[in-house]
Design an enzyme around this catalytic site. Structure first.
Site, PDB file in Angstrom:
ATOM      1  N   ASP A   1      56.548 -47.676  20.361  1.00  0.00           N
ATOM      2  CA  ASP A   1      56.722 -46.999  19.061  1.00  0.00           C
ATOM      3  C   ASP A   1      57.814 -47.600  18.201  1.00  0.00           C
ATOM      4  OD1 ASP A   1      56.012 -44.151  20.987  1.00  0.00           O
ATOM      5  OD2 ASP A   1      54.701 -45.003  19.451  1.00  0.00           O
TER       6      ASP A   1
ATOM      7  N   HIS B   1      61.506 -45.201  28.333  1.00  0.00           N
ATOM      8  CA  HIS B   1      60.121 -44.950  28.749  1.00  0.00           C
ATOM      9  C   HIS B   1      60.135 -44.360  30.154  1.00  0.00           C
ATOM     10  CE1 HIS B   1      55.859 -45.563  29.586  1.00  0.00           C
ATOM     11  NE2 HIS B   1      55.733 -45.605  28.273  1.00  0.00           N
TER      12      HIS B   1
HETATM   13  C1  SDX Z   1      55.158 -42.965  24.499  1.00  0.00           C
HETATM   14  O1  SDX Z   1      54.123 -42.233  29.261  1.00  0.00           O
HETATM   15  C2  SDX Z   1      53.633 -43.082  28.477  1.00  0.00           C
HETATM   16  O2  SDX Z   1      53.026 -44.039  28.872  1.00  0.00           O
HETATM   17  C3  SDX Z   1      53.823 -42.806  27.000  1.00  0.00           C
HETATM   18  C4  SDX Z   1      53.401 -43.913  26.039  1.00  0.00           C
HETATM   19  C5  SDX Z   1      51.907 -44.105  26.029  1.00  0.00           C
HETATM   20  O3  SDX Z   1      51.468 -45.210  25.681  1.00  0.00           O
HETATM   21  O4  SDX Z   1      51.186 -43.120  26.278  1.00  0.00           O
HETATM   22  O5  SDX Z   1      54.040 -45.137  26.396  1.00  0.00           O
HETATM   23  C6  SDX Z   1      53.795 -43.559  24.601  1.00  0.00           C
HETATM   24  O6  SDX Z   1      55.265 -41.768  24.513  1.00  0.00           O
HETATM   25  C7  SDX Z   1      56.351 -43.865  24.450  1.00  0.00           C
HETATM   26  C8  SDX Z   1      57.704 -43.075  24.449  1.00  0.00           C
HETATM   27  C9  SDX Z   1      57.953 -42.608  23.003  1.00  0.00           C
HETATM   28  N1  SDX Z   1      59.110 -41.658  22.978  1.00  0.00           N
HETATM   29  C10 SDX Z   1      60.263 -42.026  22.422  1.00  0.00           C
HETATM   30  O7  SDX Z   1      60.523 -43.138  21.947  1.00  0.00           O
HETATM   31  C11 SDX Z   1      61.277 -40.897  22.410  1.00  0.00           C
HETATM   32  C12 SDX Z   1      62.621 -41.392  22.935  1.00  0.00           C
HETATM   33  N2  SDX Z   1      62.534 -41.643  24.379  1.00  0.00           N
HETATM   34  C13 SDX Z   1      62.974 -40.621  25.302  1.00  0.00           C
HETATM   35  O8  SDX Z   1      62.688 -39.333  24.901  1.00  0.00           O
HETATM   36  C14 SDX Z   1      62.675 -40.952  26.765  1.00  0.00           C
HETATM   37  O9  SDX Z   1      62.952 -42.287  26.924  1.00  0.00           O
HETATM   38  C15 SDX Z   1      61.305 -40.648  27.332  1.00  0.00           C
HETATM   39  C16 SDX Z   1      60.983 -39.208  27.256  1.00  0.00           C
HETATM   40  C17 SDX Z   1      60.272 -41.471  26.637  1.00  0.00           C
HETATM   41  C18 SDX Z   1      61.355 -41.063  28.783  1.00  0.00           C
HETATM   42  O10 SDX Z   1      62.399 -40.375  29.395  1.00  0.00           O
HETATM   43  P1  SDX Z   1      62.510 -40.427  30.996  1.00  0.00           P
HETATM   44  O11 SDX Z   1      63.057 -41.745  31.388  1.00  0.00           O
HETATM   45  O12 SDX Z   1      61.213 -40.035  31.564  1.00  0.00           O
HETATM   46  O13 SDX Z   1      63.490 -39.296  31.475  1.00  0.00           O
HETATM   47  P2  SDX Z   1      64.676 -38.616  30.741  1.00  0.00           P
HETATM   48  O14 SDX Z   1      64.216 -38.119  29.392  1.00  0.00           O
HETATM   49  O15 SDX Z   1      65.250 -37.618  31.680  1.00  0.00           O
HETATM   50  O16 SDX Z   1      65.739 -39.814  30.525  1.00  0.00           O
HETATM   51  C19 SDX Z   1      66.544 -40.290  31.620  1.00  0.00           C
HETATM   52  C20 SDX Z   1      67.958 -40.485  31.056  1.00  0.00           C
HETATM   53  C21 SDX Z   1      68.564 -39.219  30.451  1.00  0.00           C
HETATM   54  O17 SDX Z   1      69.957 -39.345  30.501  1.00  0.00           O
HETATM   55  P3  SDX Z   1      70.777 -38.579  31.702  1.00  0.00           P
HETATM   56  O18 SDX Z   1      70.520 -37.101  31.493  1.00  0.00           O
HETATM   57  O19 SDX Z   1      70.159 -39.088  33.010  1.00  0.00           O
HETATM   58  O20 SDX Z   1      72.208 -39.006  31.500  1.00  0.00           O
HETATM   59  O21 SDX Z   1      67.900 -41.446  29.961  1.00  0.00           O
HETATM   60  C22 SDX Z   1      68.324 -40.804  28.770  1.00  0.00           C
HETATM   61  C23 SDX Z   1      68.182 -39.329  28.987  1.00  0.00           C
HETATM   62  O22 SDX Z   1      69.094 -38.604  28.153  1.00  0.00           O
HETATM   63  N3  SDX Z   1      67.436 -41.272  27.702  1.00  0.00           N
HETATM   64  C24 SDX Z   1      67.806 -41.479  26.448  1.00  0.00           C
HETATM   65  C25 SDX Z   1      66.655 -41.958  25.795  1.00  0.00           C
HETATM   66  N4  SDX Z   1      65.650 -42.015  26.676  1.00  0.00           N
HETATM   67  C26 SDX Z   1      66.125 -41.570  27.849  1.00  0.00           C
HETATM   68  N5  SDX Z   1      68.997 -41.301  25.801  1.00  0.00           N
HETATM   69  C27 SDX Z   1      68.988 -41.621  24.475  1.00  0.00           C
HETATM   70  N6  SDX Z   1      67.919 -42.105  23.786  1.00  0.00           N
HETATM   71  C28 SDX Z   1      66.741 -42.281  24.414  1.00  0.00           C
HETATM   72  N7  SDX Z   1      65.685 -42.752  23.732  1.00  0.00           N
END
Ligand code: SDX
Length: 430
Positions: free
Chosen positions: A363, A306
């Site tokens: 989710d 998140h």
């Molecule tokens: C919602 O913002 C909100 O409030 C949203 C929400 C709401 O109520 O409105 O809560 C609803 O959207 C929940 C999130 C649903 N999405 C997912 O489940 C998709 C999977 N999650 C990821 O895509 C990710 O966790 C995000 C996009 C949700 C958040 O990512 P970040 O922390 O903002 O930033 P990032 O994507 O750059 O991740 C940081 C690091 C990266 O690795 P490095 O490049 O630093 O080595 O964490 C890794 C990412 O690759 N990472 C993951 C991961 N989530 C982050 N690696 C693998 N699997 C994951 N799920």
């Protein structure tokens, strides 16, 4: 707390005011930064940038806290209903019994949709995703329900709020029925908001739908958990589009479009598709975990991680309980729940997930709850959208009343070509 921040650029020191928060991060006010220094800030995704002042929701990403208008989500999930929580988010206070009754009657009065909208549905190609249909239908509400000059702006806004909350739910159920060629079921005045939705989805002239109180409670709680979440991607879209002074329907349509992405609300569908794929591949988690850790691979472990919560999403904890409660009450056994449990247990011991602070988010378990309700998988994100309506509405209302509000127009850091002349085509690639 300091009341200014000092910024040193070269041999110059600039003082920038501090805007103090009630809780959480205070802000360095950079509204004069560009004029005074010629510099802009750089913050892709705006994760470190306050786009507004807001008093609607508050999150603490370190401790996993979420409050709506100061009330903890755990209390609202346990004691409130979706419509009462919607009233709280939109009006700032919990309603009195009289206010709640008036609000419910208003929503009921606006629960039908213009019959002309039904023909709209008929012209979408078969297999159109319900989120795309919903976004288009919501945007067309302005055409079907234009402003009436004689009405005051306040009256117009109240009608738009009621129509958005009530008709979007009806449109969602209608799109499901029409997509399957079933008879459209109309809302009933005697049913509550959530019960009406379930009835409009599943009632049939030949097989009346039995409204189970536990299912209605679960749906209320599901929607309460989704109702608002500070400046998430779809709410930011609503505020951004709304800043051009578009109407509420258009702003909500933009929110629905943003929510559909698999990194945002679309994740609830992506989680179930991921769990189904793991099941089809014999339940072997390893390939999925390896892909999730591979930075070259766009695959993410859906339902994990998140932007704000770097601990367990407080909503996911409650959603997990709803999951167990519903499956137990209705004696449903869903193999995907076992896979979800195993995935959670494995990830929480995996250094990658620990180091990246990746925990289940809202989710991760929500799709299993929706499956137990009988909601088709391509409508999972529509269910999220209905839940987020009060949040989008309250944030839009707050933005139009915000004295600091301006047209959204971010700047950039230009890294393209320097000035150069046009080359006639006959002289190119020589
Ligand atoms: C919602 O913002 C909100 O409030 C949203 C929400 C709401 O109520 O409105 O809560 C609803 O959207 C929940 C999130 C649903 N999405 C997912 O489940 C998709 C999977 N999650 C990821 O895509 C990710 O966790 C995000 C996009 C949700 C958040 O990512 P970040 O922390 O903002 O930033 P990032 O994507 O750059 O991740 C940081 C690091 C990266 O690795 P490095 O490049 O630093 O080595 O964490 C890794 C990412 O690759 N990472 C993951 C991961 N989530 C982050 N690696 C693998 N699997 C994951 N799920």
């Amino acid at each position: 707390m300091a009341d200014t921040a000092k910024l040193i650029i070269g041999d110059k020191t600039y003082e920038l005011p501090i805007i103090e928060s009630v809780e959480g991060s205070s802000a360095v006010d950079i509204r004069k930064l560009r004029i005074e220094t010629g510099y802009v800030t750089y913050d892709p995704g705006s994760g470190n940038t306050g786009s507004c002042k807001s008093s609607i929701a508050f999150m603490d990403g370190k401790d996993g806290v979420l409050r709506y208008r100061g009330i903890p989500i755990e209390q609202l999930a346990k004691k409130s209903t979706f419509i009462e929580t919607a009233y709280l988010l939109i009006n700032g206070e919990l309603p009195t019994p009289e206010e709640l009754k008036t609000f419910s009657v208003l929503l009921n009065d606006h629960s039908l949709v213009h019959e002309g909208m039904r023909h709209f549905f008929d012209n979408f190609p078969p297999g159109s995703h319900p989120m795309h249909i919903l976004s288009s239908m919501v945007n067309s509400l302005r055409s079907f329900y234009p402003e009436i000059p004689e009405r005051s702006e306040e009256e117009e806004i109240n009608k738009k709020v009621a129509r958005s909350l009530s008709k979007v739910r009806t449109l969602a159920a209608m799109s499901y029925k029409i997509s399957r060629g079933f008879k459209v079921i109309y809302p009933k005045p005697e049913l509550t908001y959530a019960a009406n939705f379930l009835n409009m989805m599943f009632d049939s002239p030949v097989k009346p739908y039995v409204i189970e109180p536990e299912m209605v409670k679960a749906l209320n709680t599901f929607w309460i958990l989704h109702a608002d979440h500070e400046q998430n991607c779809s709410t930011a879209a609503v505020r951004l589009v709304g800043s051009a002074r578009t109407n509420l329907y258009t702003a909500i349509s933009a929110g629905i479009s943003a929510l559909g992405g698999p990194l945002h609300g679309g994740a609830n569908q992506a989680v179930i598709e991921m769990l189904m794929s793991i099941e089809e591949n014999g339940g072997n988690l390893k390939p999925y975990l390896e892909r999730a850790k591979d930075r070259k691979d766009p695959f993410r472990l859906y339902g994990f991680g998140h932007s704000v919560y770097k601990t367990y999403d407080p909503r996911a904890k409650i959603m997990k309980k709803i999951c167990h409660g519903i499956l137990e009450k209705f004696n449903i056994s869903d193999p995907l729940l076992d896979i979800a449990h195993e995935l959670e247990e494995t990830a929480k011991k995996d250094p990658y997930f620990i180091d990246h602070n990746l925990y289940p988010n809202i989710d991760f378990y929500s799709g299993i709850v929706l499956r137990a309700m009988g909601i088709p998988i391509n409508m999972f994100t529509v269910m999220f959208a209905i839940g987020r309506l009060p949040g989008w509405i309250s944030q839009w209302l707050e933005s139009i009343e915000d004295p600091d509000w301006k047209l959204h127009r971010p700047r950039q850091v230009y890294i393209g070509s320097g000035k150069r002349d046009y080359i006639p085509i006959r002289k190119r690639n020589i």
